[in-house]
Design a protein around this motif. Structure first.
Motif, PDB file in Angstrom:
ATOM      1  N   UNK A 139       0.835  -1.209   0.000  1.00 27.69           N
ATOM      2  CA  UNK A 139       0.000   0.000   0.000  1.00 27.69           C
ATOM      3  C   UNK A 139       0.866   1.255   0.000  1.00 27.69           C
ATOM      4  N   UNK A 140       2.099   1.106   0.467  1.00 31.98           N
ATOM      5  CA  UNK A 140       3.091   2.176   0.536  1.00 31.98           C
ATOM      6  C   UNK A 140       2.744   3.244   1.576  1.00 31.98           C
ATOM      7  N   UNK A 141       1.865   2.887   2.504  1.00 30.02           N
ATOM      8  CA  UNK A 141       1.568   3.810   3.593  1.00 30.02           C
ATOM      9  C   UNK A 141       2.808   4.141   4.400  1.00 30.02           C
ATOM     10  N   UNK A 200       8.896   1.146 -15.948  1.00 32.12           N
ATOM     11  CA  UNK A 200       8.489  -0.228 -16.241  1.00 32.12           C
ATOM     12  C   UNK A 200       8.147  -1.058 -15.031  1.00 32.12           C
ATOM     13  N   UNK A 201       7.945  -0.401 -13.884  1.00 33.24           N
ATOM     14  CA  UNK A 201       7.613  -1.120 -12.663  1.00 33.24           C
ATOM     15  C   UNK A 201       6.596  -0.316 -11.867  1.00 33.24           C
ATOM     16  N   UNK A 202       5.800  -1.016 -11.065  1.00 34.53           N
ATOM     17  CA  UNK A 202       4.906  -0.323 -10.149  1.00 34.53           C
ATOM     18  C   UNK A 202       5.688   0.321  -9.013  1.00 34.53           C
ATOM     19  N   UNK A 203       6.912  -0.114  -8.801  1.00 33.31           N
ATOM     20  CA  UNK A 203       7.760   0.467  -7.754  1.00 33.31           C
ATOM     21  C   UNK A 203       8.189   1.868  -8.148  1.00 33.31           C
ATOM     22  N   UNK A 204       7.985   2.806  -7.244  1.00 37.67           N
ATOM     23  CA  UNK A 204       8.399   4.167  -7.509  1.00 37.67           C
ATOM     24  C   UNK A 204       8.596   4.887  -6.183  1.00 37.67           C
ATOM     25  N   UNK A 205       9.727   5.584  -6.000  1.00 42.81           N
ATOM     26  CA  UNK A 205      10.817   5.769  -6.953  1.00 42.81           C
ATOM     27  C   UNK A 205      11.616   4.489  -7.176  1.00 42.81           C
ATOM     28  N   UNK A 206      12.609   4.600  -7.998  1.00 36.77           N
ATOM     29  CA  UNK A 206      13.357   3.407  -8.391  1.00 36.77           C
ATOM     30  C   UNK A 206      14.278   2.898  -7.285  1.00 36.77           C
ATOM     31  N   UNK A 240      12.680   5.233   3.065  1.00 40.52           N
ATOM     32  CA  UNK A 240      11.893   3.999   3.061  1.00 40.52           C
ATOM     33  C   UNK A 240      11.345   3.794   1.653  1.00 40.52           C
ATOM     34  N   UNK A 241      11.473   2.574   1.139  1.00 44.42           N
ATOM     35  CA  UNK A 241      11.028   2.275  -0.215  1.00 44.42           C
ATOM     36  C   UNK A 241      10.431   0.878  -0.273  1.00 44.42           C
ATOM     37  N   UNK A 242       9.203   0.778  -0.776  1.00 44.06           N
ATOM     38  CA  UNK A 242       8.589  -0.535  -0.975  1.00 44.06           C
ATOM     39  C   UNK A 242       9.016  -1.057  -2.345  1.00 44.06           C
ATOM     40  N   UNK A 243       9.837  -2.089  -2.328  1.00 42.37           N
ATOM     41  CA  UNK A 243      10.313  -2.688  -3.577  1.00 42.37           C
ATOM     42  C   UNK A 243       9.291  -3.715  -4.080  1.00 42.37           C
ATOM     43  N   UNK A 244       9.087  -3.732  -5.395  1.00 44.70           N
ATOM     44  CA  UNK A 244       8.178  -4.663  -6.057  1.00 44.70           C
ATOM     45  C   UNK A 244       9.004  -5.633  -6.897  1.00 44.70           C
ATOM     46  N   UNK A 245       8.772  -6.920  -6.736  1.00 41.86           N
ATOM     47  CA  UNK A 245       9.434  -7.925  -7.563  1.00 41.86           C
ATOM     48  C   UNK A 245       8.403  -8.926  -8.054  1.00 41.86           C
TER      49      UNK A 245
END
Length: 238
Positions: free
Chosen positions: A15-17, A37-43, A51-56
């Protein structure tokens, strides 16, 4: 008693809260981002993103599956970043005695920033090219010292993130691991005895991110780092 995070990735919905709450509490500006090219942002993490939610995206049993990884500084019990920074200025990186949090100060502008980043097995510290200062998660130390939870933990709607006394968090982590292993046999805790941010991975940690856990292989110093260490020891003895 020192503090600890427990982050149960089986409950994360990306959710990236937590990512937003971190920005809000620390009054950090937004990143200028593009679709890469990814839902992850920023890169990636940066001087203004702690804090960064990484998407794989992975394939499991012939189906697409998502792995979400809310990354932050692990607040190592024996922080390599501090060992490296101390060679230049022992005021740059401090350990808070009450919580165990590893804190970067304004004096990081006086140290070898790239060397400090390279010393971190999780590749967390980030350098501001203008001020030359380093930054990262500070465990919301001001909140914690006033009896509040870190902003990221408070914002989490799914129970992914927990924070508290070290022994309580480790007991919770072991309890959840035993439950999760029934469904995910590969589930593990990431570096549980070396850091104050313990993740429960349902799959191999390398599937989430290449530096999700510390590299177990010996860390070799380059010539510059070795010379710096030698000179640092000599200066301290002088």
């Amino acid at each position: 008693m020192a503090k600890k995070f427990f982050i149960d990735l089986t409950r994360c919905t990306a959710c990236r809260g937590c990512q937003i709450a971190c920005k809000q509490w620390h009054k950090l500006p937004a990143e200028e981002t593009i679709n890469w090219g990814s839902h992850q942002n920023p890169r990636d993490l940066s001087f203004i993103t702690y804090k960064l939610v990484r998407f794989t995206e992975i394939m499991k049993d012939g189906k697409v599956d998502w792995l979400f990884f809310p990354e932050q500084c692990r607040h190592c019990t024996e922080p390599p970043c501090k060992g490296q920074a101390d060679l230049d200025d022992e005021r740059a990186v401090l350990k808070d005695e009450l919580t165990g949090a590893i804190i970067f100060t304004e004096y990081t502008k006086l140290v070898d920033g790239q060397g400090v980043r390279e010393a971190c097995p999780y590749d967390i510290p980030r350098l501001d090219p203008e001020s030359k200062m380093l930054s990262k998660c500070d465990m919301c130390l001001d909140r914690v010292h006033n009896g509040m939870k870190p902003a990221c933990v408070l914002s989490c709607p799914t129970g992914t993130m927990s924070f508290g006394e070290e022994d309580e968090m480790m007991a919770l982590a072991e309890e959840r691991l035993a439950i999760v292993k029934k469904r995910y046999p590969k589930a593990v805790l990431g570096d549980p005895h070396d850091v104050r941010v313990v993740y429960l991975f349902q799959e191999d940690p390398a599937e989430y991110f290449e530096k999700a856990v510390a590299d177990a292989s010996p860390q070799l110093m380059n010539r510059k780092q070795m010379f710096a260490r030698i000179m640092g020891r000599q200066n301290r003895k002088a």
